[in-house]
Scaffold this motif. Structure first.
Motif, mmCIF file in Angstrom:
data_model
loop_
_atom_site.group_PDB
_atom_site.id
_atom_site.type_symbol
_atom_site.label_atom_id
_atom_site.label_comp_id
_atom_site.label_asym_id
_atom_site.label_seq_id
_atom_site.Cartn_x
_atom_site.Cartn_y
_atom_site.Cartn_z
ATOM 1 N N LYS A 164 11.490 1.381 11.244
ATOM 2 C CA LYS A 164 11.971 1.543 9.865
ATOM 3 C C LYS A 164 12.959 0.434 9.495
ATOM 4 C CE LYS A 164 11.140 6.443 9.940
ATOM 5 N NZ LYS A 164 11.663 7.753 10.277
ATOM 6 N N GLY A 165 12.807 -0.078 8.292
ATOM 7 C CA GLY A 165 13.710 -1.115 7.800
ATOM 8 C C GLY A 165 13.448 -2.488 8.373
ATOM 9 N N GLN A 166 12.289 -2.707 9.006
ATOM 10 C CA GLN A 166 12.063 -3.969 9.716
ATOM 11 C C GLN A 166 10.891 -4.809 9.202
ATOM 12 O OE1 GLN A 166 11.737 -2.750 13.825
ATOM 13 N NE2 GLN A 166 13.955 -2.692 14.092
ATOM 14 N N ALA A 167 10.040 -4.266 8.344
ATOM 15 C CA ALA A 167 8.824 -5.001 7.963
ATOM 16 C C ALA A 167 9.118 -6.037 6.876
ATOM 17 C CB ALA A 167 7.754 -4.033 7.478
ATOM 18 N N ASP A 168 8.752 -7.294 7.152
ATOM 19 C CA ASP A 168 8.853 -8.324 6.120
ATOM 20 C C ASP A 168 7.757 -8.111 5.085
ATOM 21 O OD1 ASP A 168 10.896 -10.455 7.228
ATOM 22 O OD2 ASP A 168 9.687 -9.764 8.929
ATOM 23 N N PHE A 169 6.603 -7.660 5.563
ATOM 24 C CA PHE A 169 5.487 -7.366 4.662
ATOM 25 C C PHE A 169 4.851 -6.033 5.032
ATOM 26 C CE2 PHE A 169 5.708 -11.987 4.715
ATOM 27 C CZ PHE A 169 5.623 -12.295 3.365
ATOM 28 N N ILE A 170 4.497 -5.269 4.027
ATOM 29 C CA ILE A 170 3.585 -4.144 4.243
ATOM 30 C C ILE A 170 2.324 -4.464 3.454
ATOM 31 C CG2 ILE A 170 3.131 -1.694 3.825
ATOM 32 C CD1 ILE A 170 6.103 -1.157 4.244
ATOM 33 N N VAL A 171 1.221 -4.628 4.158
ATOM 34 C CA VAL A 171 -0.056 -4.873 3.506
ATOM 35 C C VAL A 171 -0.787 -3.543 3.497
ATOM 36 C CG1 VAL A 171 -2.231 -6.128 3.618
ATOM 37 C CG2 VAL A 171 -0.119 -7.238 4.379
ATOM 38 N N SER A 172 -1.021 -2.998 2.291
ATOM 39 C CA SER A 172 -1.590 -1.652 2.234
ATOM 40 C C SER A 172 -2.970 -1.651 1.581
ATOM 41 C CB SER A 172 -0.660 -0.708 1.481
ATOM 42 O OG SER A 172 -1.239 0.583 1.486
ATOM 43 N N PHE A 173 -3.898 -1.023 2.254
ATOM 44 C CA PHE A 173 -5.268 -0.910 1.754
ATOM 45 C C PHE A 173 -5.390 0.166 0.681
ATOM 46 C CE2 PHE A 173 -8.178 -3.181 4.781
ATOM 47 C CZ PHE A 173 -7.186 -3.823 5.494
ATOM 48 N N GLU A 174 -4.320 0.938 0.506
ATOM 49 C CA GLU A 174 -4.409 2.103 -0.380
ATOM 50 C C GLU A 174 -3.003 2.429 -0.859
ATOM 51 O OE1 GLU A 174 -5.013 6.218 -1.710
ATOM 52 O OE2 GLU A 174 -3.494 5.475 -0.340
ATOM 53 N N LYS A 175 -2.901 2.904 -2.100
ATOM 54 C CA LYS A 175 -1.594 3.027 -2.748
ATOM 55 C C LYS A 175 -0.684 4.072 -2.102
ATOM 56 C CE LYS A 175 -1.771 4.049 -7.070
ATOM 57 N NZ LYS A 175 -2.218 3.978 -8.474
ATOM 58 N N LEU A 176 -1.238 5.243 -1.852
ATOM 59 C CA LEU A 176 -0.431 6.314 -1.262
ATOM 60 C C LEU A 176 0.098 5.904 0.116
ATOM 61 C CD1 LEU A 176 0.615 9.254 -1.117
ATOM 62 C CD2 LEU A 176 -1.688 9.951 -0.436
ATOM 63 N N GLU A 177 -0.720 5.151 0.846
ATOM 64 C CA GLU A 177 -0.293 4.727 2.187
ATOM 65 C C GLU A 177 0.868 3.741 2.109
ATOM 66 O OE1 GLU A 177 -1.312 6.459 4.838
ATOM 67 O OE2 GLU A 177 -2.326 7.552 3.242
ATOM 68 N N ALA A 178 0.881 2.887 1.079
ATOM 69 C CA ALA A 178 2.017 1.973 0.882
ATOM 70 C C ALA A 178 3.291 2.785 0.696
ATOM 71 C CB ALA A 178 1.768 1.077 -0.327
ATOM 72 N N ALA A 179 3.191 3.828 -0.124
ATOM 73 C CA ALA A 179 4.358 4.668 -0.402
ATOM 74 C C ALA A 179 4.820 5.399 0.859
ATOM 75 C CB ALA A 179 4.021 5.674 -1.496
ATOM 76 N N ARG A 180 3.831 5.833 1.657
ATOM 77 C CA ARG A 180 4.153 6.585 2.868
ATOM 78 C C ARG A 180 4.991 5.748 3.841
ATOM 79 N NH1 ARG A 180 1.318 10.743 3.991
ATOM 80 N NH2 ARG A 180 -0.642 9.969 3.149
ATOM 81 N N TYR A 181 4.670 4.461 3.922
ATOM 82 C CA TYR A 181 5.344 3.612 4.912
ATOM 83 C C TYR A 181 6.475 2.777 4.311
ATOM 84 C CZ TYR A 181 1.782 5.075 8.172
ATOM 85 O OH TYR A 181 0.995 5.833 8.994
ATOM 86 N N LEU A 182 6.851 3.078 3.056
ATOM 87 C CA LEU A 182 7.875 2.291 2.367
ATOM 88 C C LEU A 182 9.147 2.140 3.194
ATOM 89 C CD1 LEU A 182 8.811 0.888 -0.281
ATOM 90 C CD2 LEU A 182 9.708 3.104 -0.996
#
Lengths: 189, 576
Positions: A65-83
């Motif tokens: 948590k708090g470490q990703a420079d980029f989150i590449v998400s194939f799907e919108k809800l999943e982007a939110a889940r890993y925010l």
């Protein structure tokens, strides 16, 4: 300094090819690289996450948590889940496609509205695009992964576009090469 | 050449480079790819065995014959193979033998979180534990050397984050070991009491020698940094510790986890102000340190359950973790589901409709337990469905016989369902056993098994006929149904539950994800016919949803299996 890219999506969307491509590219660029993925039960249409880390020397195979420079998400809800894995100044590259999870399909829950705006309201830099349409334009709905890689490539000034294209050539079967190169450029925009 | 390799792939590379000749395994996440990758080397004979016990005995036979051998399994697989393990510790080996066991802290794809290190201690065999892909490859070579030098099988323990993480490996050449001819040696290899009693002191002496070895081997290494804090760790926990502390702590990284060194640990402890043990799951290293009289921090602050991460270790050991933001709303979960077109769905729908009590087993079809079908009430271990059904029916008799079934996949049936079925046949319970034959081992990613007719390389192989097998065991009632045909499933299930005799129903249709399976065109919704009754939604198919009161088919997912069509009374779901 180690850089962290998280690839998230729904099992079966093709995130393994995206991480394979990134791993191959970053290794040829001379970085130490670690790629971590989960197999088995989670792949059956569940939420899936892959970690790609690169730098001079990489230790942990996972991103926290708090470490990703980029989150590449194939799907919108999943982007939110890993925010919450995103760094304070990190960026989300997200396919705006919505895939209903089972609780939504059965009516036990609703697909949340305005997710991109909500993520932006928390200060996240969100690059949202309809990758599915671009993939179909390139010739196959399965090319969403490479469309996303095209988009991601815009944020890597140090890696010229030809290197990405060469990596695609190395990782994709010849008969799908043209389609994928097209998808990459459409994503890159 | 430098390559990114999965830990499991690097393990297989190690087997190749170390001159391993025979591999026998049963698939199980996260261990499966070691054997799949090994099978890509023509120099190594590889096979899928029906279960882990068989696999280990095959590997033992091969090492006895004088060839370096290997068997791989997940943590719970070692429970199945524990019998040969404990006694081949006594016999020792001829050529080297390695057992891979892959633990799954965090239970990404497992039914429990057991710590396999206890097996090394209990069976008194050495265990190595690599922390990344390069070590996985290197440790295989060292494990064979240890195996042959100390006359013992060697366990290599992987975990999900080492097995399924890719890191850089530099490939080396295959070197064949010196020949080890088979020599008849009854005292060493026939473990009857009179011989085994003489082998036990050998095992104890071997452990003493291995402790001496552990003191100096480069499998264990000290990385001195700041001496205010000393950390003893191993496996993926080492990577998290390095990530958090870098040079700000001194580290004793253990690559050999059994037996543990004594002097090395005491010397390290003497050089640091405070000693912390960082290990996932059980306090194995910690207990060892306590026996040595050391005061340590370990499970008093770190959890016994789940997998670790850099943030978890930082937080528990008082280091700041990065800030993060979370959306302030409950996001719907996305649990795994049966795929669109999964042949298990129709059968589970039938079981749910008939309000059956379903005792289940291990495989994709365990997903029959989740909403909306909720059609499974027990899953324990491989094969337990059939034996537990027998016990259930013996306990309740007529009260349960007419409505209780066991469901078990084809691969799981071959693994350890056959013995349970033999018990039903022998001790005669009025049980209805359903074999879900999808012609593959699904969950672990499509491995062949003794019922599929193909071997690990995809070449034609022996094929066990399930109907003939059940009949040979004495089952007079063996029925075959197509799970895409709901009416047939329903009729046969009702008949077999009603009859006062043990029976087997084989629900047969190949996994929808198999490459050779031809899909029909996606169905379409005829909107004017759809009344929004949501009958089709009872299937829990990910390709069907309801938008604005009408059913919607996701054409990228639908494979046209037509099961939903059979539930629609209004002819709203139609073929294209």
């Amino acid at each position: 300094m180690t850089k962290n890219i998280m690839i998230v999506g729904v099992g079966g969307q093709g995130s393994l090819l995206a991480s394979k491509l990134l791993g191959h590219l970053l290794l040829t660029e001379g970085y130490d690289v670690k790629v971590s993925e989960v197999h088995g039960m989670s792949q059956r249409g569940g939420s899936v996450v892959t970690y790609v880390r690169f730098g001079e020397k990489v230790y942990s195979p996972i991103i926290d948590k708090g470490q990703a420079d980029f989150i590449v998400s194939f799907e919108k809800l999943e982007a939110a889940r890993y925010l919450e894995f995103l760094k304070a100044d990190g960026r989300i590259v997200v396919n705006t496609q919505e895939i209903d999870p089972m609780p939504v399909i059965t009516g036990a829950a609703q697909y949340p509205a305005d997710l991109v705006a909500k993520m932006e309201a928390l200060g996240a830099k969100v690059d949202a695009m309809d990758c599915l349409s671009l993939a179909e334009q390139a010739g196959s709905s399965k090319a969403v992964n490479i469309v996303l890689m095209g988009r991601l490539s815009r944020y890597f000034d140090e890696i010229p576009v030809e290197k990405w294209q060469k990596a695609i050539e190395d990782c994709v079967p010849a008969k799908f090469l043209e389609l994928n190169q097209k998808a990459f450029l459409l994503g890159r925009g | 050449m430098k390559r990114l390799m999965l830990g499991n792939q690097a393990f297989a590379r190690g087997l190749y480079e170390a001159g391993c000749s025979v591999v026998s395994s049963y698939p199980g996440t996260p261990s499966t790819e070691v054997t799949e990758e090994a099978a890509k080397y023509d120099e190594i004979y590889c096979e899928w065995a029906p279960n882990e016990k068989v696999a280990m005995e095959v590997a033992f036979g091969a090492c006895l014959a004088g060839k370096r051998s290997f068997c791989g399994m997940k943590h719970v697989g070692l429970n199945v193979a524990a019998d040969p393990l404990f006694t081949c510790s006594y016999t020792g080996v001829n050529a080297g033998m390695i057992i891979c066991v892959a633990d799954d802290p965090g239970m990404h794809s497992s039914q429990n979180e057991q710590d396999s290190r206890h097996y090394a201690m209990a069976a008194k065999v050495p265990m190595l534990e690599p922390a990344d892909s390069a070590e996985a490859r290197d440790f295989v070579k060292k494990a064979y050397e240890i195996s042959e030098t100390f006359d013992t099988p060697v366990i290599m323990k992987m975990c999900t984050r080492v097995a399924h993480s890719q890191s850089v490996v530099e490939e080396q050449e295959r070197v064949l070991p010196e020949k080890k001819p088979y020599v008849k040696n009854i005292a060493k290899y026939v473990m009857m009491p009179g011989n085994a009693i003489r082998r036990h002191p050998f095992v104890e002496e071997r452990t003493r020698k291995l402790i001496e070895f552990a003191e100096t081997t480069d499998l264990n290494r000290v990385e001195m940094g700041d001496t205010k804090l000393g950390i003893i760790t191993s496996s993926t926990s080492y990577q998290y510790v390095k990530e958090v502390f870098g040079e700000n702590a001194s580290i004793l990284k253990l690559g050999m986890i059994h037996p543990l060194p004594e002097k090395l640990i005491l010397d390290f402890a003497a050089k640091v102000d405070k000693l912390v043990i960082v290990e996932e799951l059980d306090p194995v290293i910690e207990e060892h340190c306590k026996v040595l009289g050391l005061t340590v921090t370990g499970k008093d602050v770190l959890p016994l359950e789940g997998e670790f991460s850099q943030n978890l270790i930082a937080e528990k050991l008082g280091v700041e973790v990065p800030a993060s933001k979370k959306l302030d709303e409950n996001l719907p979960g996305r649990p795994p589901v049966m795929c669109a077109g999964c042949p298990h769905r129709g059968l589970f729908f039938t079981l749910a409709k008939n309000k059956c009590t379903v005792l289940g087993d291990i495989g994709c079809y365990t997903l029959g337990a989740v909403a909306p079908l909720n059609a499974m009430e027990m899953t324990l271990c491989m094969g337990a469905s059939i034996s537990s059904l027998h016990g259930f029916n013996k306990a309740l008799g007529e009260e349960s016989e007419g409505k209780t079934v066991a469901v078990i996949g084809d691969s799981t049936f071959m693994h350890s369902g056959m013995t349970g079925l033999a018990n039903v046949a022998y001790n005669q319970s009025n049980s209805t056993v359903i074999i879900l034959d999808n012609s593959i081992t699904g969950m672990t990613g499509h491995q062949q098994n003794p019922t599929t007719g193909y071997n690990i390389k995809g070449d034609p192989a022996g094929k066990i006929d399930l109907e003939a097998l059940c009949k040979a065991m004495g089952f007079e009632r063996v029925r075959v149904v197509d799970p895409y045909d709901l009416a047939q499933c329903d009729a046969v299930l009702k008949e077999e539950l009603a009859v006062a005799a043990p029976s087997v129903i084989i629900s047969r249709r190949p996994c929808a994800l198999l490459k050779y399976v031809k899909h029909e065109k996606p169905l379409k919704v005829v909107c004017e016919n759809c009344v929004g009754c949501k009958s089709c939604m009872r299937l829990g198919c990910p390709a069907i949803s309801v938008k604005d009161g009408k059913a919607v088919i996701d054409t990228t997912l639908c494979v046209g299996c037509g099961v939903c069509k059979q539930l629609c009374k209004f002819n709203a779901l139609q073929n294209r």
